[in-house]
Design a protein around this motif. Structure first.
Motif, PDB file in Angstrom:
ATOM      1  N   ASP A   1      -8.614   0.506  -4.159  1.00 20.17           N
ATOM      2  CA  ASP A   1      -9.093   1.732  -3.515  1.00 20.17           C
ATOM      3  C   ASP A   1      -8.291   2.101  -2.274  1.00 20.17           C
ATOM      4  O   ASP A   1      -8.501   3.172  -1.701  1.00 20.17           O
ATOM      5  CB  ASP A   1     -10.585   1.614  -3.170  1.00 20.17           C
ATOM      6  CG  ASP A   1     -10.887   0.577  -2.105  1.00 20.17           C
ATOM      7  OD1 ASP A   1      -9.995  -0.231  -1.772  1.00 20.17           O
ATOM      8  OD2 ASP A   1     -12.024   0.565  -1.597  1.00 20.17           O
ATOM      9  N   ASN A   2      -7.358   1.219  -1.848  1.00 19.06           N
ATOM     10  CA  ASN A   2      -6.515   1.543  -0.701  1.00 19.06           C
ATOM     11  C   ASN A   2      -5.066   1.795  -1.104  1.00 19.06           C
ATOM     12  O   ASN A   2      -4.139   1.594  -0.317  1.00 19.06           O
ATOM     13  CB  ASN A   2      -6.584   0.438   0.353  1.00 19.06           C
ATOM     14  CG  ASN A   2      -6.161  -0.929  -0.185  1.00 19.06           C
ATOM     15  OD1 ASN A   2      -5.850  -1.077  -1.367  1.00 19.06           O
ATOM     16  ND2 ASN A   2      -6.160  -1.933   0.682  1.00 19.06           N
TER      17      ASN A   2
ATOM     18  N   LYS B   1      -1.661   3.806  -1.770  1.00 14.08           N
ATOM     19  CA  LYS B   1      -1.050   4.767  -0.856  1.00 14.08           C
ATOM     20  C   LYS B   1       0.061   5.557  -1.543  1.00 14.08           C
ATOM     21  O   LYS B   1       0.691   5.089  -2.496  1.00 14.08           O
ATOM     22  CB  LYS B   1      -0.420   4.049   0.352  1.00 14.08           C
ATOM     23  CG  LYS B   1      -1.347   3.112   1.112  1.00 14.08           C
ATOM     24  CD  LYS B   1      -2.436   3.846   1.846  1.00 14.08           C
ATOM     25  CE  LYS B   1      -3.276   2.862   2.680  1.00 14.08           C
ATOM     26  NZ  LYS B   1      -4.456   3.533   3.295  1.00 14.08           N
TER      27      LYS B   1
ATOM     28  N   GLN C   1       2.381   7.540   3.543  1.00 10.30           N
ATOM     29  CA  GLN C   1       1.198   7.011   4.220  1.00 10.30           C
ATOM     30  C   GLN C   1       1.442   5.588   4.708  1.00 10.30           C
ATOM     31  O   GLN C   1       2.017   4.758   3.994  1.00 10.30           O
ATOM     32  CB  GLN C   1      -0.002   7.022   3.272  1.00 10.30           C
ATOM     33  CG  GLN C   1      -0.429   8.402   2.837  1.00 10.30           C
ATOM     34  CD  GLN C   1      -1.553   8.363   1.810  1.00 10.30           C
ATOM     35  OE1 GLN C   1      -1.454   7.674   0.798  1.00 10.30           O
ATOM     36  NE2 GLN C   1      -2.618   9.098   2.069  1.00 10.30           N
TER      37      GLN C   1
ATOM     38  N   GLY D   1      -0.138   1.865   6.163  1.00 13.05           N
ATOM     39  CA  GLY D   1      -1.294   1.030   5.858  1.00 13.05           C
ATOM     40  C   GLY D   1      -1.031   0.042   4.746  1.00 13.05           C
ATOM     41  O   GLY D   1      -0.122   0.223   3.933  1.00 13.05           O
TER      42      GLY D   1
ATOM     43  N   THR E   1      -1.949  -2.136   1.327  1.00 14.01           N
ATOM     44  CA  THR E   1      -2.636  -1.949   0.054  1.00 14.01           C
ATOM     45  C   THR E   1      -2.913  -3.318  -0.565  1.00 14.01           C
ATOM     46  O   THR E   1      -2.184  -4.286  -0.317  1.00 14.01           O
ATOM     47  CB  THR E   1      -1.801  -1.120  -0.943  1.00 14.01           C
ATOM     48  OG1 THR E   1      -0.735  -1.926  -1.461  1.00 14.01           O
ATOM     49  CG2 THR E   1      -1.238   0.121  -0.300  1.00 14.01           C
ATOM     50  N   ASP E   2      -3.965  -3.399  -1.347  1.00 15.09           N
ATOM     51  CA  ASP E   2      -4.180  -4.600  -2.145  1.00 15.09           C
ATOM     52  C   ASP E   2      -3.173  -4.618  -3.294  1.00 15.09           C
ATOM     53  O   ASP E   2      -2.469  -3.641  -3.551  1.00 15.09           O
ATOM     54  CB  ASP E   2      -5.616  -4.639  -2.661  1.00 15.09           C
ATOM     55  CG  ASP E   2      -6.631  -4.855  -1.543  1.00 15.09           C
ATOM     56  OD1 ASP E   2      -6.277  -5.532  -0.559  1.00 15.09           O
ATOM     57  OD2 ASP E   2      -7.752  -4.324  -1.654  1.00 15.09           O
TER      58      ASP E   2
END
Length: 620
Positions: free
Chosen positions: A151-152, A154, A158, A160, A162-163
């Motif tokens: 759900d993360n 990118k 972007q 951040g 991510t899994d």
């Protein structure tokens, strides 16, 4: 009714035979009413032209005379408390030729027009995402290869963390085969992981190939590279590079389709450097040094020699684009050629889309790669560039039966500094030469566009998206009204025009009333990729020539493969043996997913298609 003209596809026997996968009869049976079933099956390129079929349920003949008009049939099924075995037997010159293909319909199967495939959902917040298919074990039935998105996930601009990106394989019976974990050094998102599944070495079994990195774990639990290395930028959350992977080795790996084991790994071509070397006139004409443009990929399978499949990976869309072609033989990946636009001054720069199409555009029996507004020849040399720049949607097939060869329809972005270039927002060009046939909306920024034959009263494909409402194949407005969706298309209801596929719906354009009517809503299913609202996959997975669509359930516990239960009066060879269509299924999952098209005009007023000139891999 289509016209029988022999001049279709003159090149079909002029070149070597493409080596393609073995397919079985592809029988599918669904209970569409309380007391009856609907079944359909494949017509193969290797079938004789006059073949007919008999349908058996538990060894009892169901049809009165051999079926020769269409490859679908409705039969009674009243004793639903018992399993029933359905077989379809070819009849050639009045004699049956029994085979081993069958479909087992389980007792108490409910009334539904889909097959249910339970999923091995991973821990954490994951959603089933794009899928592709291939025959992993060589039995003639496809398996499904599925990408799990966290759900993360990118997009490249972007920041951040991510899994991990995960890839699973399942049989059509719902058996879980293996899982590949691409690891922390492969970022998750639509632009990053492009998975290609195809029989690359001709042994009759498909392989998976994709970009990997240190710490990728194959289907047997073995790590690629340094499993402990972490190349993510983790120092400053306010840095434009935070959470991205902008250092470290990059690999290309071929995985065994049956086990998920890594079989060959090589350095990825090209590398990411310089990070600020990927900007150009595509999109808004900007640039960055934080991986926003360096980490964008597409990929496809292409028959560059006309006989054997090769892998082509593309890096870069908005400025520099690099296409790297690879061959896989005897357990080894070898570089075939590399095409590099180098910088923003090259006329091929800034012409890449979020997708590509592989097709034999010049009729020499070998494939070219169209990445949007430019095309690379089978030998790795630039064939042409149109100057139309980057866009989000791309369609390539024979759309205009009155124009020789195939055409490309696309939409194009005009943003910020590139508005001054006055690039058309919508255009169609000749697929062989790049000659622009018509264009609309100079300076317009068009985000969605589709081309398909949805109105039989106008010759050729209609198209919509951008100025002009619903247009004919020459760009002239038919009506200011447009279909309710500008997304995927699908053959579903049995006529020669195509239907609309969007979200969890299949709709039809009513050309007499200029409105959209619903044919199917997949209750309990949802689409993927946000506002793109695409299915996991749409393809001719089995059954007759109509297409299936795979959606995920809302709780991500299963995939549902929907198949039509509408009779048809037409019979065509399975789309999966049309070379261009089959390759479109291989690249459909790439970045901004696009629907498949065959290598000839299919629609109202069509000519009778010539059987594809292919050779089947393996022996059976």
């Amino acid at each position: 009714m289509y016209k029988f003209i022999v001049l279709l596809c003159l090149c079909s026997t002029a070149f070597g035979q493409r080596k393609m996968e073995y397919l079985d009869r592809g029988i599918v049976v669904v209970r569409h009413q309380q007391d009856s079933v609907f079944l359909s099956w494949r017509l193969l390129a290797t079938d004789p032209g006059q073949v007919a079929f008999n349908v058996y349920r538990d060894h009892k003949l169901q049809n009165r005379t051999p079926l020769s008009k269409a490859n679908c049939f409705t039969a009674a099924w009243t004793d639903t408390t018992l399993d029933s075995k359905w077989t379809v037997v070819p009849v050639i010159n009045g004699r049956e030729h029994p085979g081993n293909d069958k479909f087992l319909l389980k007792a108490h199967t409910p009334v539904q027009q889909y097959l249910n495939i339970p999923l091995n959902r991973p821990a954490g917040k994951y959603s089933a995402n794009d899928a592709t298919l291939g025959d992993l074990d060589g039995d003639g039935r496809y398996e499904i290869i599925l990408k799990w998105d966290p759900d993360n996930a990118k997009n490249p601009p972007q920041t951040g963390l991510t899994d991990n990106q995960l890839i699973d394989a399942y049989t059509l019976d719902g058996q879980f085969l293996w899982r590949i974990d691409l690891g922390k050094n492969i970022r998750s998102g639509a632009a990053y992981t492009q998975m290609l599944v195809y029989d690359l070495d001709g042994d009759g079994k498909a392989e998976l190939v994709c970009k990997t990195a240190d710490g990728t774990i194959d289907g047997k639990g073995k790590a690629i590279g340094d499993k402990d290395k972490d190349w993510r930028k983790l120092t400053d959350e306010h840095d434009g590079k935070y959470g991205k992977i902008l250092d470290g080795p990059e690999y290309l790996t071929v995985f065994n389709g049956q086990t998920g084991a890594a079989m060959a790994t090589v350095p990825f071509i090209p590398d990411r450097y310089p990070l600020d070397g990927w900007g150009g006139i595509g999109g808004n004409g900007g640039n960055d040094s934080t991986g926003g443009r360096a980490d964008r990929y597409t990929a496809g399978i292409a028959y560059l020699d006309g006989i054997h499949p090769s892998v082509v990976f593309v890096r870069g869309w908005y400025g520099r684009s690099v296409l790297a072609a690879w061959d896989y033989h005897d357990g080894q990946l070898s570089s075939r050629w590399t095409f590099d636009t180098h910088d923003g001054n090259n006329p091929y720069s800034g012409m890449g889309n979020h997708s590509l199409v592989v097709a034999d555009v010049d009729g020499d029996g070998k494939d070219e790669i169209c990445i949007g507004a430019m095309t690379v020849d089978d030998n790795g040399k630039g064939l042409y560039t149109t100057g139309l720049r980057h866009g989000d949607a791309l369609h390539l097939t024979d759309m205009d039966p009155g124009h020789p060869g195939m055409e490309v329809f696309g939409i194009h972005e005009n943003e910020d500094r590139t508005i001054a270039l006055q690039t058309p927002g919508v255009a169609m060009f000749d697929a062989a030469t790049g000659k622009i046939l018509w264009s609309l909306g100079p300076g317009a920024d068009v985000g969605r566009g589709v081309a398909a034959d949805i109105d039989p009263t106008h010759p050729g494909f209609e198209n919509w998206g951008g100025p002009g409402g619903l247009r004919d194949v020459h760009g002239k407005t038919i009506t200011a009204k447009t279909p309710a969706s500008t997304n995927f298309v699908i053959w579903w209801d049995g006529d020669l025009t195509r239907e609309l596929l969007d979200k969890n719906r299949i709709d039809k354009w009513d050309w007499q009333k200029d409105t959209t009517i619903n044919l199917l809503t997949a209750t309990g299913c949802v689409a993927n990729n946000g506002t793109k609202a695409t299915p996991c996959l749409s393809a001719d997975l089995f059954g007759d020539w109509r297409e299936e669509v795979i959606w995920r359930t809302a709780d991500n516990s299963a995939l549902r493969i929907y198949t039509t239960t509408i009779p048809t009066a037409y019979r065509f060879t399975t789309w999966m043996q049309d070379p261009q269509y089959r390759l479109a299924i291989a690249w459909q999952n790439v970045s901004y997913n696009q629907p498949p098209h065959p290598g000839f005009y299919f629609g109202a007023g069509m000519q009778k298609p010539v059987r594809p000139n292919i050779k089947i891999n393996g022996t059976r």
